[in-house]
Write an enzyme that holds these catalytic residues in place. Structure first.
Site, PDB file in Angstrom:
ATOM      1  N   LYS A 162     -32.948  47.920  -2.525  1.00 35.38           N
ATOM      2  CA  LYS A 162     -33.353  48.240  -3.904  1.00 35.38           C
ATOM      3  C   LYS A 162     -33.377  46.932  -4.695  1.00 35.38           C
ATOM      4  CE  LYS A 162     -32.295  51.835  -6.463  1.00 35.38           C
ATOM      5  NZ  LYS A 162     -33.515  52.591  -6.736  1.00 35.38           N
TER       6      LYS A 162
HETATM    7  N1  PMP Z   1     -37.679  55.469  -3.430  1.00 31.12           N
HETATM    8  C1  PMP Z   1     -37.481  54.465  -4.292  1.00 31.12           C
HETATM    9  C2  PMP Z   1     -38.356  53.270  -4.227  1.00 31.12           C
HETATM   10  C3  PMP Z   1     -36.452  54.559  -5.240  1.00 31.12           C
HETATM   11  O1  PMP Z   1     -36.243  53.572  -6.105  1.00 31.12           O
HETATM   12  C4  PMP Z   1     -35.657  55.713  -5.293  1.00 31.12           C
HETATM   13  C5  PMP Z   1     -34.578  55.834  -6.336  1.00 31.12           C
HETATM   14  N2  PMP Z   1     -33.404  55.207  -5.945  1.00 31.12           N
HETATM   15  C6  PMP Z   1     -35.877  56.718  -4.344  1.00 31.12           C
HETATM   16  C7  PMP Z   1     -36.892  56.574  -3.437  1.00 31.12           C
HETATM   17  C8  PMP Z   1     -34.954  57.896  -4.276  1.00 31.12           C
HETATM   18  O2  PMP Z   1     -33.710  57.443  -3.816  1.00 31.12           O
HETATM   19  P1  PMP Z   1     -32.354  58.122  -4.238  1.00 31.12           P
HETATM   20  O3  PMP Z   1     -32.456  59.541  -3.807  1.00 31.12           O
HETATM   21  O4  PMP Z   1     -31.319  57.396  -3.462  1.00 31.12           O
HETATM   22  O5  PMP Z   1     -32.211  57.985  -5.697  1.00 31.12           O
END
Ligand code: PMP
Length: 325
Positions: A162
């Site tokens: 991230k």
């Molecule tokens: N894809 C991306 C690129 C994201 O930034 C997120 C948000 N974190 C998600 C998917 C969903 O991930 P999560 O369920 O861990 O929030």
């Protein structure tokens, strides 16, 4: 009720600082932030007793450390210290409502140039949180399009980190979608298979089977996605297929929804003007939304390990606590 005023405190590398005093120098802009990595975390109020649960806090902090490792940030932060820091922060701000938190790890110190990335620079972590409303259990789906942008791949930037820089890809896709009259974009990967939306993963239901792209399809290893795969099996008796997904499958899907910390479970009503099913929120989407809702708020007592209570013993002693790293 959402309190719109600014939070009182920010957490910066181990200590709580008043919002107005939480500063970094202007020289940190740009250079420092391209390598920054972050997490978005939600807390949900249990309406029965006012408790606030940070959902899968530990997994978010673990993923933050994984992102830090991928971008080669050397540091001494620990999952426990970061979890405790966020609980302290929510408590210090007095939130007894749904919250969302942003945790950002970035290089402190001074950078002069992109050209010479320094490996051993001081790493800082800043956390902030605010009150937010949940849109779970909505009865309205969003309108999506397939983006002309392609989701970043392992060959360009690691999709499972991230890292702030990765988000320019989704940002361009979202803005394009909105300018073209859609709510959100869906991105294909470099093989032309469905990847994800900016900030959310995708699930499809077709002929009673639930499918989601695998973690090797250039998606983020989403914590909500993993949660839902488990809840589908445990509570709805449905085994989710993790497999490559074609664009045209979306056009004939019975149900589609996005999931993520921010998106929660967001039904999709149409893709490229093709209505999804009857264009209404489908039965399986409705059921998994309810299951997820009940788990995050603690209405369903199962999986207590996923919910960190803010107003409990974890950080007794209140917001004066200094995390030790
Ligand atoms: N894809 C991306 C690129 C994201 O930034 C997120 C948000 N974190 C998600 C998917 C969903 O991930 P999560 O369920 O861990 O929030």
């Amino acid at each position: 009720m959402v309190n719109e005023s600014l939070p009182q405190y920010v957490w910066m590398t181990g200590s709580l600082r008043p919002w107005n005093e939480a500063m970094v120098h202007v020289s940190l802009l740009g250079h420092a932030t391209v390598s920054g990595v972050f997490e978005g975390i939600r807390g949900y109020q249990d309406h029965r007793d006012g408790q606030v649960y940070l959902f899968r806090l530990r997994e978010h902090m673990e993923r933050l450390l994984e992102s830090m490792k991928i971008v080669r940030m050397d540091h001494t932060f620990t999952v426990d210290g970061l979890c405790e820091g966020l609980v302290d922060l929510v408590r210090a701000n007095g939130y007894r409502c749904d919250v969302n938190a942003l945790v950002l790890a970035y290089y402190g110190g001074l950078t002069w140039s992109f050209a010479q990335p320094e490996l051993h620079r001081p790493v800082e972590v800043a956390m902030r949180c605010r009150s937010i409303n949940s849109r779970l259990l909505t009865d309205k789906g969003i309108r999506c399009c397939i983006s002309t942008w392609t989701r970043i791949s392992e060959a360009d930037l690691p999709p499972r980190a991230k890292c702030v820089s990765n988000y320019h890809n989704g940002r361009l896709a979202s803005m394009e979608a909105q300018l073209n009259g859609y709510d959100q974009a869906l991105l294909l990967d470099h093989q032309g298979k469905v990847a994800e939306a900016p900030g959310a993963c995708l699930f499809m239901v077709r002929k009673g089977t639930v499918v989601t792209p695998p973690t090797t399809s250039s998606i983020l290893e989403s914590i909500t996605r993993a949660t839902l795969i488990q809840l589908f099996a445990e509570q709805l008796g449905l085994t989710v297929q993790e497999r490559a997904l074609d664009r045209s499958e979306l056009y004939i899907a019975d149900e589609l929804f996005l999931c993520g910390t921010a998106f929660e479970v967001t039904p999709i009503a149409e893709v490229d003007h093709y209505p999804v099913g009857k264009g209404e929120v489908g039965e399986i989407t409705r059921r998994i939304s309810q299951v997820y809702h009940d788990v995050v708020r603690g209405v369903d007592p199962r999986h207590p390990e996923w919910r960190t209570p803010v107003w409990s013993a974890l950080s007794e002693g209140g917001h004066g606590a200094q995390a030790v790293f």
